[in-house]
Design a protein around this motif. Sequence first.
Motif, mmCIF file in Angstrom:
data_model
loop_
_atom_site.group_PDB
_atom_site.id
_atom_site.type_symbol
_atom_site.label_atom_id
_atom_site.label_comp_id
_atom_site.label_asym_id
_atom_site.label_seq_id
_atom_site.Cartn_x
_atom_site.Cartn_y
_atom_site.Cartn_z
ATOM 1 N N PRO A 4 0.812 -1.225 0.000
ATOM 2 C CA PRO A 4 0.000 0.000 0.000
ATOM 3 C C PRO A 4 0.846 1.276 0.000
ATOM 4 C CG PRO A 4 -0.977 -1.609 1.475
ATOM 5 C CD PRO A 4 0.360 -2.168 1.040
ATOM 6 N N ILE A 5 1.929 1.290 0.726
ATOM 7 C CA ILE A 5 2.796 2.486 0.743
ATOM 8 C C ILE A 5 3.487 2.647 -0.612
ATOM 9 C CG2 ILE A 5 4.900 3.478 1.739
ATOM 10 C CD1 ILE A 5 3.893 2.474 4.473
ATOM 11 N N THR A 8 1.117 4.270 -2.930
ATOM 12 C CA THR A 8 1.014 5.705 -2.648
ATOM 13 C C THR A 8 2.226 6.441 -3.212
ATOM 14 O OG1 THR A 8 -0.262 5.247 -0.643
ATOM 15 C CG2 THR A 8 0.725 7.431 -0.832
ATOM 16 N N ARG A 11 1.869 6.849 -6.831
ATOM 17 C CA ARG A 11 0.961 7.956 -7.135
ATOM 18 C C ARG A 11 1.720 9.291 -7.118
ATOM 19 N NH1 ARG A 11 -2.594 6.580 -3.799
ATOM 20 N NH2 ARG A 11 -2.700 8.173 -2.213
ATOM 21 N N ASP A 44 -5.084 5.040 -5.452
ATOM 22 C CA ASP A 44 -5.578 5.621 -4.206
ATOM 23 C C ASP A 44 -6.585 4.688 -3.552
ATOM 24 O OD1 ASP A 44 -6.098 7.409 -2.132
ATOM 25 O OD2 ASP A 44 -7.603 8.504 -3.293
ATOM 26 N N ASP A 47 -4.618 1.227 -2.576
ATOM 27 C CA ASP A 47 -3.723 1.232 -1.412
ATOM 28 C C ASP A 47 -4.508 1.220 -0.106
ATOM 29 O OD1 ASP A 47 -4.351 3.942 -0.826
ATOM 30 O OD2 ASP A 47 -2.550 4.686 -1.790
ATOM 31 N N GLY A 48 -5.597 1.985 -0.051
ATOM 32 C CA GLY A 48 -6.423 1.971 1.156
ATOM 33 C C GLY A 48 -7.097 0.630 1.373
ATOM 34 N N THR A 57 -2.058 -1.094 7.822
ATOM 35 C CA THR A 57 -2.132 0.353 8.035
ATOM 36 C C THR A 57 -0.946 0.780 8.890
ATOM 37 O OG1 THR A 57 -3.555 0.049 9.955
ATOM 38 C CG2 THR A 57 -4.656 0.406 7.846
ATOM 39 N N GLY A 61 1.774 5.575 6.313
ATOM 40 C CA GLY A 61 0.772 5.478 5.255
ATOM 41 C C GLY A 61 -0.378 6.449 5.473
ATOM 42 N N ASP A 65 -0.766 9.104 2.370
ATOM 43 C CA ASP A 65 -1.905 8.982 1.458
ATOM 44 C C ASP A 65 -2.613 10.315 1.214
ATOM 45 O OD1 ASP A 65 -3.741 7.164 -0.107
ATOM 46 O OD2 ASP A 65 -5.158 8.028 1.322
ATOM 47 N N ASP A 69 -2.754 12.601 -2.328
ATOM 48 C CA ASP A 69 -4.027 13.049 -2.904
ATOM 49 C C ASP A 69 -4.035 14.553 -3.123
ATOM 50 O OD1 ASP A 69 -4.828 10.423 -2.701
ATOM 51 O OD2 ASP A 69 -6.120 10.763 -0.957
#
Length: 184
Positions: A4-5, A8, A11, A44, A47-48, A57, A61, A65, A69
């Motif tokens: 997930p990180i 991000t 992104r 986005d 990853d969440g 989590t 992160g 995140d 965004d």
Amino acid sequence: MNLPIWLTLFRLVLIPFVVGLLFVRLPGFNVAAAVLFGIALATDWLDGHLARRWNQTSAFGAFLDPVADKLIVCAVLVMLVYRDPHWFVALPASIIVGRELTVSALREWMAELGQRGVVSVGSLGKYKTAVQMLAIFLMLFDLYRQHAIYVVGVVLLGISAALTLWSMIIYLRQAWPTLSIERR
């Protein structure tokens, strides 16, 4: 560091590519920018979703995140105003960027006061973000205004600006009891 990180961070890496494509004033480059922006939107969500599903989590992160965004939204809004400097693009873009800065500063200040949870993200913020992201995607996709898609994007951008102001007022009202206490 977990997937997930990494998503991000990916992104964040996409931002200069989206911005760079918007400097090129040839048809097709805007569609490529829209596609990259869409990929950023997908990461986005992903990853969440993965962080919660895999119980990965983390404080890093949770910090990174929303920063990713806000950076992509602000960068693309600046480019949209650069490409279409009319009031109906500039005004909502300014409201959105101003709100993002104000709420980020408010959250930081509340965290310093030990009251971070007072201004946590609510459902209105999620709706605002969804409308805003769709508006930006549509505007990028039809930047040359060949279809009504751009107009729909501009209308959605205006709606998201109104939702943005509304959500900012809610955050400020939630924080006001803490902010209005005189500190010495």
